[in-house]
Design an enzyme around this catalytic site. Structure first.
Site, PDB file in Angstrom:
ATOM      1  N   ASP A 166       0.454  -9.582  -4.611  1.00 27.26           N
ATOM      2  CA  ASP A 166       1.727  -8.840  -4.638  1.00 27.26           C
ATOM      3  C   ASP A 166       1.562  -7.520  -5.404  1.00 27.26           C
ATOM      4  O   ASP A 166       2.465  -7.109  -6.148  1.00 27.26           O
ATOM      5  CB  ASP A 166       2.879  -9.673  -5.206  1.00 27.26           C
ATOM      6  CG  ASP A 166       4.245  -9.128  -4.778  1.00 27.26           C
ATOM      7  OD1 ASP A 166       4.290  -8.149  -3.996  1.00 27.26           O
ATOM      8  OD2 ASP A 166       5.276  -9.665  -5.243  1.00 27.26           O
ATOM      9  N   LEU A 200       0.817  -1.216   0.000  1.00 21.60           N
ATOM     10  CA  LEU A 200       0.000   0.000   0.000  1.00 21.60           C
ATOM     11  C   LEU A 200       0.852   1.268   0.000  1.00 21.60           C
ATOM     12  O   LEU A 200       0.336   2.360  -0.216  1.00 21.60           O
ATOM     13  CB  LEU A 200      -0.954   0.012   1.199  1.00 21.60           C
ATOM     14  CG  LEU A 200      -2.096  -1.009   1.154  1.00 21.60           C
ATOM     15  CD1 LEU A 200      -2.945  -0.923   2.424  1.00 21.60           C
ATOM     16  CD2 LEU A 200      -2.974  -0.810  -0.070  1.00 21.60           C
TER      17      LEU A 200
HETATM   18  O1  DOR Z   1       8.216  -7.151  -7.602  1.00 26.09           O
HETATM   19  C1  DOR Z   1       8.251  -6.893  -6.403  1.00 26.09           C
HETATM   20  N1  DOR Z   1       7.908  -5.684  -5.945  1.00 26.09           N
HETATM   21  N2  DOR Z   1       8.648  -7.833  -5.564  1.00 26.09           N
HETATM   22  C2  DOR Z   1       8.880  -7.575  -4.265  1.00 26.09           C
HETATM   23  O2  DOR Z   1       9.261  -8.461  -3.551  1.00 26.09           O
HETATM   24  C3  DOR Z   1       8.704  -6.208  -3.735  1.00 26.09           C
HETATM   25  C4  DOR Z   1       7.744  -5.461  -4.556  1.00 26.09           C
HETATM   26  C5  DOR Z   1       7.764  -4.004  -4.257  1.00 26.09           C
HETATM   27  O3  DOR Z   1       7.728  -3.605  -3.093  1.00 26.09           O
HETATM   28  O4  DOR Z   1       7.751  -3.217  -5.226  1.00 26.09           O
HETATM   29 ZN    ZN Z   2       8.355 -10.422  -2.517  1.00 25.69          ZN
HETATM   30 ZN    ZN Z   3       5.638  -8.153  -2.355  1.00 22.19          ZN
END
Ligand code: DOR
Ligand code: ZN
Ligand code: ZN
Length: 428
Positions: free
Chosen positions: A303, A59
């Protein structure tokens, strides 16, 4: 108290039912229910799901409000059919104290679109050196039960062991971003045929699998719960399957993008496909789908990783990793799992509501659609077909890999404790 009658939706057994919401609660599930003074939502042909729960959402607030805020992220969640999200800890400052998790929790309460359950960092500053105040975060108003250094791997085995020991006291869980750091130094994409052809640094499957193998063994040794974030390889599936066959307390998630996209897309050099863990091969995608179908992978987690265009609209090597996902998650799951015959809608409810709520020990969500339960509900029209247009996103960021793609299905209504947060596909 307001009443809403959802008329003629398909419920999880496949039957057609009317559902009467009274105030915050499901009052009645039946046939030919009287509307009386209730507002009627005609839902013929639509599927009624329990409100979706995301175990893995970024977020960005506090600190990166240019990418997302709790308000914009929870609006995006509601549009995607979610009634609860777990907010990842890699904010600025990091959510590694009771103060920060309480701040995020309070912002979630104020947003009103979706419940926000903060995740606490495992280590101070996500630095992997010193355990954060796990107990204080658990005892805080935020009641943290899920801890993760996501974005980074807890690579020190002793720290991981201590975290697992610590959370056991309150039935918490450590959610691991499994990435052996030395094996992925300079990595830009999946290590394989495509990375060799493009001359980009590769991210080998073994970097993920070696950490998962270690952590399921540690969880078994300690007798604690470990959750593996965003499984991306066929080998990771095999390890989780083996750990579960031993009866160990291991759970795992897969993202919608790892169920659909492959590393072939990196040939475009479009950074919208740059993500951590990276997009893998067709064989990995098929193994992940099969594992989600047979329950080896417990749940889908988005994610959702919003980034501002400056951080994505640049050359591949410099671009930030991550994709937004809240507003397209259910459609991607419909395309990859339902329309392929791998899951029915009852199983989608299991993988996107019941199990993530269970893993997070989240009260009031992931409950059956039956009388007396909190009215956290999502109504989806599976026959809808539309092109993804990021200009219409509720999220503050636009970094979707699905721009211009046709995806099936659409969330028409979302109800959070009886209050419509989404009506006819639009924020209420
Ligand atoms: O692609 C990703 N973005 N993998 C992660 O583990 C962190 C996340 C991010 O916070 O942008
Ligand atoms: Zn991750
Ligand atoms: Zn993540």
């Amino acid at each position: 108290m307001s009443k809403i009658l959802i008329r003629g939706a398909k419920v999880l057994g496949g039957e057609t039912r009317d559902v009467l919401i009274d105030g915050e609660t499901i009052a009645e599930v039946g046939t030919d229910l009287e509307a009386g003074d209730a507002t009627v939502v005609e839902a013929a042909g639509q599927i009624l799901l329990p409100g979706l729960v995301d175990l893995h959402t970024h977020l960005r607030e506090p600190g990166r409000e240019d990418s997302e805020t709790v308000l914009t992220g929870t609006r995006a969640a509601a549009v995607g059919g979610f009634t609860a999200v777990h907010a990842m800890a890699n904010t600025f400052p990091v959510a590694d104290t009771a103060g920060v998790v309480e701040q995020v929790y309070r912002l979630g309460k104020e947003s009103g679109y979706c419940d926000v359950q903060p995740i606490g960092a495992v280590t101070v500053g996500l630095e992997g050196k010193k355990l954060a105040e796990l107990g204080a975060m658990h005892d805080s108003a935020a009641g943290v039960k899920v801890f993760s250094d996501d974005g980074k791997c807890v690579d020190d085995a002793v720290i991981m062991r201590r975290a697992l020991e610590y959370v056991k006291a309150f039935d918490g869980v450590v959610a691991q971003h499994a990435q052996e750091p030395r094996l992925t130094e300079g990595a830009q994409m999946n290590e394989g045929i495509v990375s060799a052809e493009l001359g980009l640094g590769g991210w080998p499957a073994v970097a993920e699998e070696s950490i998962i193998a270690r952590d399921v063994l540690l969880a078994a040794h300690v007798g604690s719960r470990v959750h593996i974030c965003h499984l991306s390889t066929a080998g990771s599936v095999e390890i989780v399957r083996w750990a579960k066959s031993k009866g160990w307390n291991v759970t795992a998630e897969v993202t919608p993008h790892h169920l659909l996209l492959t590393d072939d897309l990196v040939r475009t050099y479009n950074p919208v496909y740059k993500v951590n863990p990276p997009l893998r091969t067709e064989a990995d995608v098929l193994a992940l789908r099969e594992a989600l179908a047979d329950g080896t992978i417990d749940c889908v987690a988005t994610d959702h990783a919003p980034h501002p265009h400056e951080d994505k609209d640049c050359e591949w090597a410099a671009a930030a990793m991550g994709m937004v996902g809240l507003e397209t998650a259910l459609s991607v799951v419909q395309q990859t799992m339902v329309d392929t015959g791998l899951l029915d809608w009852a199983a989608v409810a299991d993988r996107m509501s019941f199990r993530p709520a269970q893993i997070g020990r989240l009260d009031g969500h992931g409950r059956p659609v039956s009388a007396g339960e909190p009215a956290n509900l999502t109504l989806v029209d599976p026959a809808y077909r539309g092109l993804v247009d990021p200009a219409g996103f509720a999220s503050r960021s636009r970094n979707t890999p699905y721009q211009g793609r046709e995806l099936p299905g659409r969330v028409t209504h979302t109800f959070l404790r009886g209050r419509a947060t989404v009506v006819d596909g639009k924020l209420a």
